[in-house]
Design a protein around this motif. Structure first.
Motif, PDB file in Angstrom:
ATOM      1  N   HIS A   1      55.182  89.286  39.867  1.00 48.07           N
ATOM      2  CA  HIS A   1      54.576  89.253  38.525  1.00 48.07           C
ATOM      3  C   HIS A   1      55.395  88.374  37.590  1.00 48.07           C
ATOM      4  CE1 HIS A   1      52.025  90.635  35.282  1.00 48.07           C
ATOM      5  NE2 HIS A   1      53.108  90.935  34.586  1.00 48.07           N
ATOM      6  N   CYS A   2      56.733  88.530  37.628  1.00 54.95           N
ATOM      7  CA  CYS A   2      57.595  87.687  36.784  1.00 54.95           C
ATOM      8  C   CYS A   2      57.410  86.218  37.120  1.00 54.95           C
ATOM      9  CB  CYS A   2      59.064  88.081  36.981  1.00 54.95           C
ATOM     10  SG  CYS A   2      59.510  89.679  36.279  1.00 54.95           S
ATOM     11  N   LEU A   3      57.289  85.927  38.415  1.00 55.30           N
ATOM     12  CA  LEU A   3      57.111  84.541  38.842  1.00 55.30           C
ATOM     13  C   LEU A   3      55.815  83.975  38.287  1.00 55.30           C
ATOM     14  CD1 LEU A   3      58.074  82.145  40.541  1.00 55.30           C
ATOM     15  CD2 LEU A   3      56.862  83.137  42.494  1.00 55.30           C
ATOM     16  N   ARG A   4      54.734  84.774  38.340  1.00 55.15           N
ATOM     17  CA  ARG A   4      53.441  84.287  37.863  1.00 55.15           C
ATOM     18  C   ARG A   4      53.445  84.053  36.354  1.00 55.15           C
ATOM     19  NH1 ARG A   4      49.106  86.799  35.875  1.00 55.15           N
ATOM     20  NH2 ARG A   4      49.815  88.874  36.470  1.00 55.15           N
ATOM     21  N   VAL A   5      54.080  84.952  35.610  1.00 56.30           N
ATOM     22  CA  VAL A   5      54.064  84.848  34.152  1.00 56.30           C
ATOM     23  C   VAL A   5      55.025  83.789  33.641  1.00 56.30           C
ATOM     24  CG1 VAL A   5      54.480  86.084  31.984  1.00 56.30           C
ATOM     25  CG2 VAL A   5      53.347  87.248  33.886  1.00 56.30           C
ATOM     26  N   THR A   6      56.260  83.793  34.162  1.00 55.33           N
ATOM     27  CA  THR A   6      57.299  82.925  33.596  1.00 55.33           C
ATOM     28  C   THR A   6      57.662  81.734  34.473  1.00 55.33           C
ATOM     29  OG1 THR A   6      59.160  84.102  34.610  1.00 55.33           O
ATOM     30  CG2 THR A   6      58.315  84.961  32.513  1.00 55.33           C
ATOM     31  N   TRP A   8      59.876  82.058  36.703  1.00 50.07           N
ATOM     32  CA  TRP A   8      61.208  82.428  37.187  1.00 50.07           C
ATOM     33  C   TRP A   8      61.083  83.602  38.146  1.00 50.07           C
ATOM     34  CZ3 TRP A   8      65.358  79.519  35.502  1.00 50.07           C
ATOM     35  CH2 TRP A   8      65.165  78.749  34.344  1.00 50.07           C
ATOM     36  N   SER A   9      61.923  83.608  39.172  1.00 52.60           N
ATOM     37  CA  SER A   9      61.922  84.728  40.107  1.00 52.60           C
ATOM     38  C   SER A   9      62.698  85.903  39.508  1.00 52.60           C
ATOM     39  CB  SER A   9      62.572  84.322  41.430  1.00 52.60           C
ATOM     40  OG  SER A   9      63.960  84.079  41.240  1.00 52.60           O
ATOM     41  N   VAL A  10      62.550  87.072  40.120  1.00 52.28           N
ATOM     42  CA  VAL A  10      63.251  88.262  39.640  1.00 52.28           C
ATOM     43  C   VAL A  10      64.762  88.048  39.695  1.00 52.28           C
ATOM     44  CG1 VAL A  10      63.700  90.713  40.078  1.00 52.28           C
ATOM     45  CG2 VAL A  10      61.381  89.817  40.306  1.00 52.28           C
ATOM     46  N   SER A  11      65.242  87.448  40.778  1.00 54.40           N
ATOM     47  CA  SER A  11      66.696  87.237  40.918  1.00 54.40           C
ATOM     48  C   SER A  11      67.216  86.280  39.852  1.00 54.40           C
ATOM     49  CB  SER A  11      67.023  86.704  42.317  1.00 54.40           C
ATOM     50  OG  SER A  11      66.357  85.456  42.541  1.00 54.40           O
ATOM     51  N   GLU A  12      66.408  85.289  39.491  1.00 53.87           N
ATOM     52  CA  GLU A  12      66.830  84.340  38.456  1.00 53.87           C
ATOM     53  C   GLU A  12      66.843  84.978  37.073  1.00 53.87           C
ATOM     54  OE1 GLU A  12      65.342  79.988  40.056  1.00 53.87           O
ATOM     55  OE2 GLU A  12      63.821  81.424  39.423  1.00 53.87           O
ATOM     56  N   LEU A  13      65.990  85.983  36.863  1.00 52.63           N
ATOM     57  CA  LEU A  13      65.919  86.645  35.562  1.00 52.63           C
ATOM     58  C   LEU A  13      66.920  87.789  35.432  1.00 52.63           C
ATOM     59  CD1 LEU A  13      62.050  86.881  34.978  1.00 52.63           C
ATOM     60  CD2 LEU A  13      63.671  85.374  33.819  1.00 52.63           C
ATOM     61  N   THR A  14      67.387  88.324  36.556  1.00 47.79           N
ATOM     62  CA  THR A  14      68.296  89.467  36.527  1.00 47.79           C
ATOM     63  C   THR A  14      69.584  89.119  35.779  1.00 47.79           C
ATOM     64  OG1 THR A  14      67.425  90.276  38.633  1.00 47.79           O
ATOM     65  CG2 THR A  14      69.566  91.125  37.924  1.00 47.79           C
ATOM     66  N   GLY A  15      69.903  89.960  34.788  1.00 44.34           N
ATOM     67  CA  GLY A  15      71.120  89.764  34.009  1.00 44.34           C
ATOM     68  C   GLY A  15      71.012  88.704  32.938  1.00 44.34           C
TER      69      GLY A  15
END
Length: 256
Positions: A1-6, A8-15
């Protein structure tokens, strides 16, 4: 979902601070909204307006950031949810349209009328009913009846002006919001154009051709009029036109 919206992958957004993905001109405004919300997060979900976020390739991606308070075993936790603003807008628009005719549905045309009347402008309201849909369904087929509804909605729409709108209320009933109506003469001109267009509509199945006609009830609703009352007034006028034999109109001067 994060990838579709932004993008960015979850790992890239973490932190990562979500503000890093927001347009620099909007970061301060967003921060203030979040801080104000967090002072009392238990009151309600925070739904923001669409905001521009950046994808990994630098592209702008309109998104909606929502803060959702959830009470768990460790107390209150605020979750962040991202959604695609463009997709949400498309879904909202789809929810307000009639799937058969692709004009506004009852909710859509009522909202449009409410906005016109609340905006201090007033509006003309037309209630349009097909005179012979039942006979088309019975004598030809329900597919022919559906075609009649599509043809009539198209004929009406072709005679509306700039900000005028048509909506299907259900069955064989349509409503039109006619904007910028200075007097009854302007509304009557629109009605005559609609009647002109609908009288040329025919539905064909096999060797049978059936003409379609409509009855129109019309009312002028001053600014501040309740939308339901305006539609009801035009509805009553339509029944007067139908009692006269249909294929015509009846005008009520003012919707109360």
């Amino acid at each position: 979902h994060c990838l579709r919206v932004t993008g960015w992958s979850v790992s890239e957004l973490t932190g990562r601070n979500i503000e890093d993905l927001i347009h620099p001109n909007l970061r301060s405004q967003h921060r203030n909204l979040v801080e104000a919300y967090l002072l009392n997060p238990s009151r309600q979900l925070m739904g923001a307006r669409p905001i521009q976020m950046y994808g990994p390739d630098g592209s702008e991606r309109p998104a909606i950031i929502r803060l959702i308070p959830v009470v768990g075993p460790d107390g209150l936790v605020v979750h962040v949810a991202l959604s695609d603003a463009t997709r949400e807008s498309q879904l909202r628009q789809k929810a307000l349209r009639d799937p058969l005719t692709d004009v506004l549905n009852r909710d859509g045309i009522t909202r449009y009328l409410e906005a016109e009347l609340a905006g201090g402008r007033g509006a003309g309201v037309l209630f349009v009913d097909l005179d012979n849909l039942k006979s088309i369904n019975d004598d030809l087929s329900h597919a022919a009846g559906d075609e009649a509804l599509r043809a009539i909605s198209g004929a009406i729409g072709s005679r509306l002006r700039g900000r005028d709108r048509i909506g299907r209320l259900g069955g064989d009933e349509f409503a039109c919001v006619i904007t910028e109506v200075q007097d009854a003469a302007v509304l009557q001109q629109v009605i005559e154009r609609i009647l002109d267009a609908t009288r040329s509509v025919t539905v064909t199945e096999g060797t049978l051709d059936v003409s379609v006609s409509v009855s129109i009830g019309a009312a002028i609703a001053p600014a501040g009029t309740n939308a339901g009352s305006a539609l009801s007034c035009a509805d009553s006028a339509m029944y007067t036109a139908k009692r006269r034999g249909g294929n015509g109109s009846h005008f009520v001067d003012v919707a109360g």
